[in-house]
Design a protein around this motif. Structure first.
Motif, short mmCIF file in Angstrom:
data_model
loop_
_atom_site.label_atom_id
_atom_site.label_comp_id
_atom_site.label_asym_id
_atom_site.label_seq_id
_atom_site.Cartn_x
_atom_site.Cartn_y
_atom_site.Cartn_z
N ALA A 148 -61.28 48.69 -34.91
CA ALA A 148 -60.69 48.16 -35.31
C ALA A 148 -59.37 47.86 -35.70
N GLU A 149 -58.88 49.06 -36.27
CA GLU A 149 -57.96 49.12 -36.13
C GLU A 149 -56.36 49.08 -35.65
N THR A 150 -57.53 49.29 -33.94
CA THR A 150 -56.25 49.98 -32.50
C THR A 150 -56.23 47.81 -32.39
N THR A 151 -57.26 47.48 -32.43
CA THR A 151 -57.39 46.21 -31.45
C THR A 151 -56.77 44.93 -32.97
N ARG A 152 -57.28 44.98 -34.20
CA ARG A 152 -56.67 44.36 -34.71
C ARG A 152 -57.70 43.17 -34.93
N ALA A 153 -58.92 43.09 -35.21
CA ALA A 153 -60.04 42.05 -34.85
C ALA A 153 -61.33 43.34 -35.29
N TYR A 154 -62.70 42.73 -35.41
CA TYR A 154 -63.82 43.19 -35.99
C TYR A 154 -64.49 42.56 -35.08
N LYS A 155 -65.51 43.23 -34.63
CA LYS A 155 -66.99 42.55 -34.25
C LYS A 155 -67.47 41.64 -34.50
N PRO A 156 -67.95 40.61 -34.52
CA PRO A 156 -67.89 40.08 -32.58
C PRO A 156 -67.00 39.70 -32.51
N ASP A 157 -66.17 40.00 -32.55
CA ASP A 157 -64.77 39.76 -32.09
C ASP A 157 -65.02 40.92 -30.03
N SER A 158 -65.03 40.01 -29.27
CA SER A 158 -65.04 40.43 -27.44
C SER A 158 -63.56 41.18 -28.06
N LEU A 160 -62.50 44.08 -28.69
CA LEU A 160 -62.71 45.91 -29.30
C LEU A 160 -64.09 45.94 -27.64
N PHE A 161 -64.58 45.11 -27.24
CA PHE A 161 -65.51 45.52 -26.37
C PHE A 161 -64.78 45.16 -24.89
N GLU A 162 -63.86 44.63 -24.91
CA GLU A 162 -63.09 44.20 -24.01
C GLU A 162 -61.40 45.61 -23.64
N LEU A 163 -61.55 46.20 -24.57
CA LEU A 163 -61.15 47.23 -24.58
C LEU A 163 -61.17 48.27 -23.97
N VAL A 164 -62.96 48.61 -24.38
CA VAL A 164 -62.90 49.31 -24.28
C VAL A 164 -63.70 49.74 -22.79
N LEU A 165 -63.85 48.42 -21.56
CA LEU A 165 -64.01 48.49 -20.26
C LEU A 165 -62.28 48.60 -20.19
N GLU A 166 -61.59 48.41 -20.66
CA GLU A 166 -60.17 48.41 -19.85
C GLU A 166 -60.35 49.62 -19.66
N ARG A 167 -59.80 50.64 -21.18
CA ARG A 167 -59.60 51.90 -21.12
C ARG A 167 -60.60 53.03 -20.12
N ALA A 168 -62.24 52.86 -20.03
CA ALA A 168 -62.74 53.29 -19.32
C ALA A 168 -62.80 52.91 -17.86
N HIS A 177 -74.87 49.08 -23.58
CA HIS A 177 -74.27 49.08 -25.23
C HIS A 177 -75.53 49.52 -25.84
N ILE A 178 -75.47 50.29 -27.21
CA ILE A 178 -76.49 50.98 -27.96
C ILE A 178 -76.08 50.10 -29.42
N ARG A 188 -71.95 39.92 -29.28
CA ARG A 188 -71.36 39.62 -28.56
C ARG A 188 -71.64 40.29 -27.29
N SER A 189 -72.15 41.52 -27.11
CA SER A 189 -72.85 42.57 -26.47
C SER A 189 -73.88 41.77 -25.60
N VAL A 190 -74.39 40.73 -26.21
CA VAL A 190 -75.47 39.82 -24.93
C VAL A 190 -74.88 39.03 -24.46
N PRO A 191 -74.34 37.81 -24.82
CA PRO A 191 -73.24 37.26 -24.36
C PRO A 191 -72.51 38.09 -22.92
N MET A 192 -71.69 38.88 -23.36
CA MET A 192 -70.98 39.47 -22.34
C MET A 192 -71.38 40.07 -21.57
#
Length: 229
Positions: A148-158, A160-168, A177-178, A188-192
């Motif tokens: 969250a330090e990187t995105t300046r937002a906490y789960k369940p904000d999308s 973090l999930f969007e950034l992991v997909l972008e960087r990977a 997601h586990i 967040r993970s299920v609806p995405m």
């Protein structure tokens, strides 16, 4: 419930604390010591429950605070609730307790097995200087770590999930997601569209309105077989 492994995932994303790292044990010890120092008669488990569900989760949904500050403010709010004489430094070292938390007994062996087949990533509501200690304890098996330090937002904000997909550089349909949290991960993970495995270490009942995961396991030990690793 049948877990669908088609298409085969390229990336496994993990929540860190509560899924891989036993933060509950570390924080309960920390809070028991805090209550002794404050001479409060409340049971540590009761205080922990009240701190997390009434204060920490609420601050996750407000204006962004760096995680160490969020821990500090939420702990002070819980102390106030129980009538403690609160000092400005109370809770300031809670992040250090998190940084010292150990992996669950099943974590490292399972990750080593999975890493032979899949790329691994972490999506954490923590901050970099805390989670890096956890990554070291898990033998640096992760190709991407998002906090969250990187995105300046906490789960369940999308974010973090969007950034992991972008960087990977992996599409969501080729991920799994586990995670253990039905409060910040599953919503967040299920609806995405992440295939999601709920690691229900605390034998919780899924809350009404929480999106259902694709699979439920009591710990990590069943993951290699489930994922054909």
């Amino acid at each position: 419930m049948v877990f669908i492994l088609d298409p085969k995932p390229d990336l496994l994303t993990f929540d860190c604390y509560g899924t891989l790292i036993d933060w509950d044990s570390a924080l309960r010890v920390y809070m028991a010591d805090l209550l002794r120092r404050k001479n409060l008669s409340v049971e540590p488990d009761q205080f922990y429950h009240r701190w997390y569900y009434s204060h920490a989760l609420r601050l996750l949904q407000g204006p962004f605070l760096i995680y160490r500050e969020l821990l500090k403010q939420s702990i002070q709010a819980a102390l106030h609730e129980y009538g403690a004489d609160v000092d400005h430094s109370d809770g300031a070292d809670c992040g250090d307790a998190m940084a010292e938390a150990e992996p669950f007994p099943d974590t490292v062996d399972v990750l080593r097995q999975l890493a032979k087949t899949y790329r691994l990533a972490i999506i954490s509501n923590s901050q970099d200087d805390i989670v890096c200690r956890a990554v070291d304890r898990m033998h640096n098996l992760f190709s991407v770590v998002i906090t969250a330090e990187t995105t300046r937002a906490y789960k369940p904000d999308s974010a973090l999930f969007e950034l992991v997909l972008e960087r990977a550089a992996v599409p969501v349909e080729r991920t799994v997601h586990i995670a253990q949290s039905q409060y910040v991960d599953l919503p967040r993970s299920v609806p995405m569209g992440f295939r999601t495995i709920w690691i229900n270490r605390n034998s919780q009942t899924l809350n009404d309105g929480t999106p259902a995961p694709d699979e439920i396991l009591p710990d990590l030990r069943g993951l290699p077989a489930l994922l054909n690793a």
